[in-house]
Design an enzyme around this catalytic site. Structure first.
Site, mmCIF file in Angstrom:
data_model
loop_
_atom_site.group_PDB
_atom_site.id
_atom_site.type_symbol
_atom_site.label_atom_id
_atom_site.label_comp_id
_atom_site.label_asym_id
_atom_site.label_seq_id
_atom_site.Cartn_x
_atom_site.Cartn_y
_atom_site.Cartn_z
ATOM 1 N N ASP A 9 -34.302 13.133 14.367
ATOM 2 C CA ASP A 9 -34.930 12.137 13.501
ATOM 3 C C ASP A 9 -36.153 11.619 14.246
ATOM 4 O O ASP A 9 -36.017 10.902 15.244
ATOM 5 C CB ASP A 9 -33.932 11.001 13.222
ATOM 6 C CG ASP A 9 -34.523 9.854 12.417
ATOM 7 O OD1 ASP A 9 -35.727 9.917 12.056
ATOM 8 O OD2 ASP A 9 -33.786 8.893 12.154
ATOM 9 N N VAL A 10 -37.347 11.985 13.783
ATOM 10 C CA VAL A 10 -38.564 11.596 14.495
ATOM 11 C C VAL A 10 -38.756 10.088 14.527
ATOM 12 O O VAL A 10 -39.464 9.567 15.397
ATOM 13 C CB VAL A 10 -39.832 12.272 13.916
ATOM 14 C CG1 VAL A 10 -39.770 13.783 14.058
ATOM 15 C CG2 VAL A 10 -40.094 11.852 12.480
ATOM 16 N N ASN A 36 -46.314 16.816 12.598
ATOM 17 C CA ASN A 36 -46.454 17.235 11.209
ATOM 18 C C ASN A 36 -45.381 16.657 10.295
ATOM 19 O O ASN A 36 -45.367 16.941 9.106
ATOM 20 C CB ASN A 36 -46.421 18.771 11.149
ATOM 21 C CG ASN A 36 -46.814 19.302 9.801
ATOM 22 O OD1 ASN A 36 -47.702 18.769 9.144
ATOM 23 N ND2 ASN A 36 -46.128 20.344 9.357
ATOM 24 N N SER A 88 -53.813 12.704 6.313
ATOM 25 C CA SER A 88 -54.018 13.049 4.906
ATOM 26 C C SER A 88 -55.329 12.441 4.440
ATOM 27 O O SER A 88 -55.729 11.376 4.933
ATOM 28 C CB SER A 88 -52.872 12.483 4.050
ATOM 29 O OG SER A 88 -53.158 12.613 2.668
ATOM 30 N N TYR A 101 -47.786 5.503 1.820
ATOM 31 C CA TYR A 101 -48.217 6.772 2.382
ATOM 32 C C TYR A 101 -49.646 6.660 2.932
ATOM 33 O O TYR A 101 -49.939 7.098 4.052
ATOM 34 C CB TYR A 101 -48.133 7.862 1.315
ATOM 35 C CG TYR A 101 -48.428 9.255 1.808
ATOM 36 C CD1 TYR A 101 -47.486 9.950 2.562
ATOM 37 C CD2 TYR A 101 -49.636 9.878 1.534
ATOM 38 C CE1 TYR A 101 -47.747 11.237 3.024
ATOM 39 C CE2 TYR A 101 -49.906 11.161 1.982
ATOM 40 C CZ TYR A 101 -48.960 11.833 2.728
ATOM 41 O OH TYR A 101 -49.222 13.099 3.183
ATOM 42 N N ALA A 103 -51.256 3.955 3.902
ATOM 43 C CA ALA A 103 -51.276 3.097 5.091
ATOM 44 C C ALA A 103 -50.729 3.842 6.308
ATOM 45 O O ALA A 103 -51.271 3.724 7.411
ATOM 46 C CB ALA A 103 -50.471 1.826 4.829
ATOM 47 N N LYS A 105 -50.756 7.096 6.880
ATOM 48 C CA LYS A 105 -51.682 8.140 7.319
ATOM 49 C C LYS A 105 -52.978 7.554 7.881
ATOM 50 O O LYS A 105 -53.580 8.125 8.800
ATOM 51 C CB LYS A 105 -51.964 9.115 6.170
ATOM 52 C CG LYS A 105 -50.724 9.935 5.767
ATOM 53 C CD LYS A 105 -50.154 10.730 6.929
ATOM 54 C CE LYS A 105 -49.042 11.670 6.497
ATOM 55 N NZ LYS A 105 -48.597 12.543 7.589
ATOM 56 N N ILE A 134 -52.345 20.574 -0.637
ATOM 57 C CA ILE A 134 -51.958 21.850 -0.055
ATOM 58 C C ILE A 134 -50.659 22.283 -0.726
ATOM 59 O O ILE A 134 -49.777 21.449 -0.974
ATOM 60 C CB ILE A 134 -51.747 21.721 1.474
ATOM 61 C CG1 ILE A 134 -52.974 21.087 2.154
ATOM 62 C CG2 ILE A 134 -51.386 23.063 2.098
ATOM 63 C CD1 ILE A 134 -54.253 21.880 2.061
#
Length: 193
Positions: A9-10, A36, A88, A101, A103, A105, A134
């Site tokens: 779990d990162v 990533n 992103s 998302y 905030a 990135k 992508i």
């Protein structure tokens, strides 16, 4: 080529410390770190739960911090090491319904610049890549109408491929990226111009 898959779990610093120990034991010092991991929990602000905000921040931003923190010492010992953080275009321009998302990135981009300044004296180059749309599992769920709307704002009129992002990672990780640090590379088919 020797390869091994690890799971953790990162968002857990302890989990990342354990992963780092295992990697260093199995492979020795590393030269390249690519962050990533990323998730979305899209929702308009008034409907977004605190858990949706926290989950995205924990994986996307804290996960990047955790990986950089646990691998920093070994990277600093390797002259010419590289850190490549996947951000992103949403982190540059924002997007309705993706405040969490965007905030996270944007934070990755700012964190990249700070790490480039901190690690530069050790010849560690730290850069970010900001993909647009992508073809991945994350974009697979887009409805036909939404896909068509997105294609209208992309001058190349197609989504990017994972291999195209991979080639940019390879460029930055190789000798060609030896004098590039603190930068954010947009790969979006022209969407953000």
């Amino acid at each position: 080529v020797k390869a091994r898959a690890y799971g953790t779990d990162v968002s857990s610093l302890e989990g990342m410390k354990e992963l780092c120990s295992r990697v260093l034991e199995d492979f020795g010092p590393i030269d390249i770190l690519v962050n990533n991991a990323g998730i979305t929990r899209d929702q308009l602000l008034l409907r977004m739960s605190e858990a949706d905000w926290d989950d995205v921040m924990a994986v996307n931003l804290k996960g990047t911090f955790n990986a950089c923190k646990v691998f920093a010492k070994t990277l600093m010992k390797r002259k010419g090491a590289r850190v490549i953080n996947i951000a992103s275009v949403v982190g540059l321009d924002g997007n309705a319904g993706q405040g969490n998302y965007a905030a996270s990135k944007a934070g990755v981009i700012a964190f990249t610049k700070s790490m480039a300044k901190e690690l530069g004296s050790r010849q560690v180059c730290v850069n970010a890549i900001a993909p647009g749309f992508i073809e991945t599992d994350m974009t697979e769920g887009l409805t036909g109408d939404l896909r068509e709307e997105m294609l209208k704002v992309i001058p190349l009129h197609r989504f990017g491929g994972v291999s195209e992002v991979g080639k940019l990672v390879t460029f930055l990780a190789g000798e060609t990226g030896s004098y590039i640090t603190g930068q954010t590379f947009v790969i979006d088919g022209g969407m953000a111009i």
